[in-house]
Design a protein around this motif. Structure first.
Motif, PDB file in Angstrom:
ATOM      1  N   LEU B 287       0.847  -1.200   0.000  1.00 52.04           N
ATOM      2  CA  LEU B 287       0.000   0.000   0.000  1.00 52.04           C
ATOM      3  C   LEU B 287       0.882   1.251   0.000  1.00 52.04           C
ATOM      4  O   LEU B 287       0.633   2.213  -0.737  1.00 52.04           O
ATOM      5  CB  LEU B 287      -0.915  -0.014   1.235  1.00 52.04           C
ATOM      6  CG  LEU B 287      -1.886   1.156   1.355  1.00 52.04           C
ATOM      7  CD1 LEU B 287      -2.859   1.201   0.181  1.00 52.04           C
ATOM      8  CD2 LEU B 287      -2.658   1.080   2.673  1.00 52.04           C
ATOM      9  N   HIS B 288       1.929   1.210   0.824  1.00 48.70           N
ATOM     10  CA  HIS B 288       2.890   2.321   0.903  1.00 48.70           C
ATOM     11  C   HIS B 288       3.467   2.625  -0.481  1.00 48.70           C
ATOM     12  O   HIS B 288       3.563   3.785  -0.892  1.00 48.70           O
ATOM     13  CB  HIS B 288       4.008   1.951   1.891  1.00 48.70           C
ATOM     14  CG  HIS B 288       5.068   2.996   2.041  1.00 48.70           C
ATOM     15  ND1 HIS B 288       6.262   2.926   1.360  1.00 48.70           N
ATOM     16  CD2 HIS B 288       5.114   4.126   2.775  1.00 48.70           C
ATOM     17  CE1 HIS B 288       7.002   3.981   1.686  1.00 48.70           C
ATOM     18  NE2 HIS B 288       6.334   4.722   2.547  1.00 48.70           N
ATOM     19  N   GLN B 289       3.825   1.556  -1.206  1.00 41.89           N
ATOM     20  CA  GLN B 289       4.348   1.698  -2.573  1.00 41.89           C
ATOM     21  C   GLN B 289       3.404   2.484  -3.465  1.00 41.89           C
ATOM     22  O   GLN B 289       3.818   3.300  -4.281  1.00 41.89           O
ATOM     23  CB  GLN B 289       4.474   0.305  -3.204  1.00 41.89           C
ATOM     24  CG  GLN B 289       5.873  -0.204  -3.334  1.00 41.89           C
ATOM     25  CD  GLN B 289       5.871  -1.631  -3.884  1.00 41.89           C
ATOM     26  OE1 GLN B 289       4.907  -2.103  -4.479  1.00 41.89           O
ATOM     27  NE2 GLN B 289       6.972  -2.321  -3.664  1.00 41.89           N
ATOM     28  N   LYS B 290       2.131   2.215  -3.299  1.00 43.14           N
ATOM     29  CA  LYS B 290       1.081   2.725  -4.180  1.00 43.14           C
ATOM     30  C   LYS B 290       0.712   4.178  -3.890  1.00 43.14           C
ATOM     31  O   LYS B 290       0.230   4.888  -4.755  1.00 43.14           O
ATOM     32  CB  LYS B 290      -0.152   1.836  -3.951  1.00 43.14           C
ATOM     33  CG  LYS B 290      -1.086   1.674  -5.107  1.00 43.14           C
ATOM     34  CD  LYS B 290      -0.450   1.121  -6.321  1.00 43.14           C
ATOM     35  CE  LYS B 290      -0.558   2.133  -7.448  1.00 43.14           C
ATOM     36  NZ  LYS B 290       0.505   1.951  -8.433  1.00 43.14           N
ATOM     37  N   LEU B 291       0.907   4.597  -2.648  1.00 44.40           N
ATOM     38  CA  LEU B 291       0.425   5.923  -2.230  1.00 44.40           C
ATOM     39  C   LEU B 291       1.408   7.040  -2.585  1.00 44.40           C
ATOM     40  O   LEU B 291       2.605   6.808  -2.739  1.00 44.40           O
ATOM     41  CB  LEU B 291       0.212   5.925  -0.713  1.00 44.40           C
ATOM     42  CG  LEU B 291      -0.957   5.086  -0.195  1.00 44.40           C
ATOM     43  CD1 LEU B 291      -0.845   4.897   1.311  1.00 44.40           C
ATOM     44  CD2 LEU B 291      -2.292   5.743  -0.536  1.00 44.40           C
ATOM     45  N   ALA B 292       0.872   8.249  -2.690  1.00 42.93           N
ATOM     46  CA  ALA B 292       1.725   9.429  -2.824  1.00 42.93           C
ATOM     47  C   ALA B 292       2.540   9.566  -1.542  1.00 42.93           C
ATOM     48  O   ALA B 292       2.058   9.239  -0.459  1.00 42.93           O
ATOM     49  CB  ALA B 292       0.867  10.668  -3.029  1.00 42.93           C
ATOM     50  N   LYS B 293       3.783  10.024  -1.694  1.00 47.12           N
ATOM     51  CA  LYS B 293       4.662  10.120  -0.529  1.00 47.12           C
ATOM     52  C   LYS B 293       5.309  11.505  -0.453  1.00 47.12           C
ATOM     53  O   LYS B 293       5.427  12.194  -1.458  1.00 47.12           O
ATOM     54  CB  LYS B 293       5.739   9.037  -0.609  1.00 47.12           C
ATOM     55  CG  LYS B 293       5.184   7.634  -0.329  1.00 47.12           C
ATOM     56  CD  LYS B 293       6.167   6.515  -0.606  1.00 47.12           C
ATOM     57  CE  LYS B 293       6.199   6.047  -2.041  1.00 47.12           C
ATOM     58  NZ  LYS B 293       4.993   5.424  -2.567  1.00 47.12           N
ATOM     59  N   ASP B 294       5.704  11.888   0.754  1.00 47.72           N
ATOM     60  CA  ASP B 294       6.405  13.159   0.899  1.00 47.72           C
ATOM     61  C   ASP B 294       7.878  12.976   0.513  1.00 47.72           C
ATOM     62  O   ASP B 294       8.296  11.900   0.078  1.00 47.72           O
ATOM     63  CB  ASP B 294       6.227  13.731   2.326  1.00 47.72           C
ATOM     64  CG  ASP B 294       6.957  12.913   3.377  1.00 47.72           C
ATOM     65  OD1 ASP B 294       7.799  12.045   3.040  1.00 47.72           O
ATOM     66  OD2 ASP B 294       6.704  13.133   4.576  1.00 47.72           O
ATOM     67  N   ASN B 295       8.648  14.037   0.678  1.00 46.32           N
ATOM     68  CA  ASN B 295      10.060  13.984   0.261  1.00 46.32           C
ATOM     69  C   ASN B 295      10.864  12.925   1.009  1.00 46.32           C
ATOM     70  O   ASN B 295      11.920  12.488   0.557  1.00 46.32           O
ATOM     71  CB  ASN B 295      10.732  15.336   0.503  1.00 46.32           C
ATOM     72  CG  ASN B 295      10.208  16.374  -0.474  1.00 46.32           C
ATOM     73  OD1 ASN B 295       9.689  16.011  -1.537  1.00 46.32           O
ATOM     74  ND2 ASN B 295      10.334  17.642  -0.115  1.00 46.32           N
ATOM     75  N   ASN B 296      10.373  12.542   2.188  1.00 45.32           N
ATOM     76  CA  ASN B 296      11.068  11.522   2.965  1.00 45.32           C
ATOM     77  C   ASN B 296      10.390  10.157   2.861  1.00 45.32           C
ATOM     78  O   ASN B 296      10.579   9.299   3.727  1.00 45.32           O
ATOM     79  CB  ASN B 296      11.176  11.957   4.429  1.00 45.32           C
ATOM     80  CG  ASN B 296      12.017  13.198   4.562  1.00 45.32           C
ATOM     81  OD1 ASN B 296      13.121  13.260   4.043  1.00 45.32           O
ATOM     82  ND2 ASN B 296      11.478  14.209   5.237  1.00 45.32           N
ATOM     83  N   GLN B 297       9.576  10.018   1.797  1.00 43.52           N
ATOM     84  CA  GLN B 297       8.936   8.730   1.518  1.00 43.52           C
ATOM     85  C   GLN B 297       7.965   8.289   2.599  1.00 43.52           C
ATOM     86  O   GLN B 297       7.748   7.098   2.809  1.00 43.52           O
ATOM     87  CB  GLN B 297       9.997   7.631   1.275  1.00 43.52           C
ATOM     88  CG  GLN B 297      10.917   7.917   0.091  1.00 43.52           C
ATOM     89  CD  GLN B 297      10.146   8.019  -1.227  1.00 43.52           C
ATOM     90  OE1 GLN B 297       9.431   7.104  -1.606  1.00 43.52           O
ATOM     91  NE2 GLN B 297      10.250   9.171  -1.896  1.00 43.52           N
ATOM     92  N   ASN B 298       7.378   9.254   3.297  1.00 43.92           N
ATOM     93  CA  ASN B 298       6.305   8.915   4.223  1.00 43.92           C
ATOM     94  C   ASN B 298       4.975   8.979   3.479  1.00 43.92           C
ATOM     95  O   ASN B 298       4.718   9.949   2.767  1.00 43.92           O
ATOM     96  CB  ASN B 298       6.258   9.917   5.384  1.00 43.92           C
ATOM     97  CG  ASN B 298       7.503   9.858   6.241  1.00 43.92           C
ATOM     98  OD1 ASN B 298       7.817   8.807   6.808  1.00 43.92           O
ATOM     99  ND2 ASN B 298       8.226  10.959   6.324  1.00 43.92           N
ATOM    100  N   ALA B 299       4.163   7.931   3.648  1.00 41.70           N
ATOM    101  CA  ALA B 299       2.836   7.907   3.023  1.00 41.70           C
ATOM    102  C   ALA B 299       1.777   7.991   4.111  1.00 41.70           C
ATOM    103  O   ALA B 299       1.898   7.345   5.150  1.00 41.70           O
ATOM    104  CB  ALA B 299       2.652   6.630   2.216  1.00 41.70           C
TER     105      ALA B 299
END
Lengths: 367, 367
Positions: B287-299
């Motif tokens: 799910l994390h892979q699929k979601l938009a993330k911030d600059n530090n890859q937090n979803a």
């Protein structure tokens, strides 16, 4: 001392207490907020708030009607709700925050107006004390000395470690009550270690005892402008005019601490070394220290928890929350209403910064 | 393809879909629970549940009344609430869980009874597909082939990495539709790498297409006992007696997967290689892979967040929760109602174990 013996100890009409309950406790955010600060919380899960516990500790040796609560006026209803036995006359309501010196002066004048022979203890509302009987014995010792001599007394905690978060008191003397040589604000670790090795240093817990006569004399000497500002209100104490007088004049007072404004300038300061299991509950880490812990040193308030490969954590939530934590070491996990904080325990000094960020990014209502 | 073109594509009465919506999605606990599993959640925060999205994907190419939902009978109301356009006749309600083979047979018989020329697609309700137009094009290709030939088709996802969590399909041939040589259950990393380098392996996404004639023939050959058990109900399909028949007979069926019971035994299996941006949303990590993330890859889903020295985290809470995370890397933080889970993202295979522990220590109601 048994309970029966305790009840037979003298409660004298000359004994007064002032409990300082105006702080915000922002290092305990999100548990503690400006709407509902730390002292009103049952931080340790004992069934009473810190304020209630502090009040009860004094009520065992001081007549209830002689226990005053100093707080910001916005906490008036909260105090009255938590301490139903007190009257509004016992509240010292600060219209604005002005550090401790104005508030102690206000209290001293109000008490002195009631009883010229009064001795009073000033104490924070948000600390923890393990051995309450010992604490009460110490306060009575200080009351006795203060009623007999023109001295300003402080209780000094025997230090258990070179803590750099506290102020230190250097003392001298062989009597039970010592002369104070020096106050040192939070030292660095090296200095703190040095203090401990020297053996004549105590922690300053912010618990003071004196007669109203002695403290008022000290204000005249060290903070004469402040003394004159409040002295002008001598006709209002304990009347319907007191609130208006305070509302008008309190904001004019200099914002200065009792330590800096009075104690560090006076030459009649004494300290009573004490050892009653004190914890200022200043940070989540100090709360963690105080709480019962599981085999992996996890401390929990309210939550039902499953820890997996998790140690040294401090978890606090609303009641009934089920928390599963895997793979965390030395963290604070705090949930309150619509806020969740996850932060390393050794970064807890960042919480004030976090609170500022929360104010800016989310809402001041959350802080 | 524009919207207008899409609407002009044939929708034929012979096309059927069966959406499998009976799973529990326990790897998404505490979000997904047996009371309200994953497929009924809007896992990606797009405004629709995964089931609703899957239904809409088929409704663009298949008559709405030909889309059946297979689920456990306890989710009946949940399905009808989420898909108000379908009738109870379109529900295949499993009284007990019996893996996929019995459920596909039940669906095939029910559909075949309605339309002897039916071709059907079976697909999970809880996967994500990026390019829905491409997906629909692939399904139509498979429908066409299946209606013309006696084949059992599966869609094979072009693998993007040597994932060890999926089954692999080895194929052969130069046509668009390939012969299947072999199915391999979740391989180890070395084998998976080998598969990728060989270039003729696809991921098994559990999406199958066939005519009802072909699949019923395959059951007769490979699972004759099961076929006879359900064949006995040929007078009940789409009548008031269907429920009772299923209630009585479904529990008697062998619990076996369609892959193992049919596909791996049949010799007329074909695969259509596809590449429509597939994600099985099998774990919080996917799910994390699929979601938009911030600059530090937090979803983040739903929460309002402040990250400090925090990266690669997957945070999901109820709407309106304010979450401050400091010092966490690669964690899952999920809050739902009275449950909070904090777990390293690379330990997410432990979540099934956690769910068992939660059942034992807290309450089955939470799982």
């Amino acid at each position: 001392m048994t309970k029966d013996q305790k009840d037979q100890r003298p409660k004298t009409k000359d004994y007064f207490a002032v409990i300082m309950a105006g702080g915000i406790g922002s290092r305990f955010w999100p548990m503690s907020t400006s709407e509902y600060p730390k002292q009103f919380h049952d931080m340790l899960g004992v069934g009473e708030s810190l304020l209630q516990r502090t009040f009860a500790r004094f009520a065992a040796i001081i007549p209830t009607e002689n226990i005053l609560i100093s707080t910001n006026k916005k906490y008036k209803e909260l105090v009255l709700a938590q301490l139903p036995d007190i009257s509004e006359q016992q509240l010292l309501l600060e219209p604005v925050m002005r550090n401790t010196a104005p508030c102690v002066l206000y209290a001293a004048l109000k008490i002195h107006h009631q009883n010229k022979n009064a001795v009073m203890v000033i104490a924070p509302s948000d600390h923890w004390i393990d051995d309450e009987t010992e604490f009460q014995r110490n306060i009575l010792t200080a009351f006795k000395a203060s009623s007999q001599q023109d001295i300003l007394m402080t209780l000094g905690i025997k230090p258990s470690n070179p803590n750099t978060g506290y102020g230190y008191i250097q003392f001298n003397g062989t009597n039970e009550i010592k002369d104070v040589l020096n106050f040192t604000e939070k030292p660095n670790l090296e200095t703190a270690k040095q203090f401990l090795s020297e053996g004549n240093y105590l922690w300053n817990a912010g618990i003071f005892v004196w007669s109203t006569q002695s403290i008022l004399k000290a204000y005249k000497q060290s903070l004469p402008t402040m003394e004159q500002l409040f002295e002008a209100g001598n006709y209002v104490w304990n009347t319907d005019f007191e609130d208006d007088f305070i509302e008008d004049n309190y904001p004019k007072a200099e914002s200065i601490s009792i330590d800096f404004g009075i104690m560090e300038k006076a030459n009649n300061v004494k300290v009573l070394p004490v050892d009653f299991g004190w914890n200022d509950l200043g940070t989540w880490g100090s709360l963690h220290q105080k709480l019962a812990k599981d085999n992996n040193q996890n401390a929990v308030v309210n939550a039902e928890t499953i820890f997996r490969d998790a140690s040294n954590n401090m978890v606090r939530t609303q009641k009934g929350k089920h928390v599963v934590i895997q793979g965390l070491d030395n963290f604070i996990v705090v949930e309150k209403d619509n806020v969740l904080l996850i932060c390393p325990k050794d970064k807890e000094q960042d919480i004030k910064e976090i609170v500022a960020e929360v104010k800016a990014k989310f809402s001041t209502k959350l802080t």
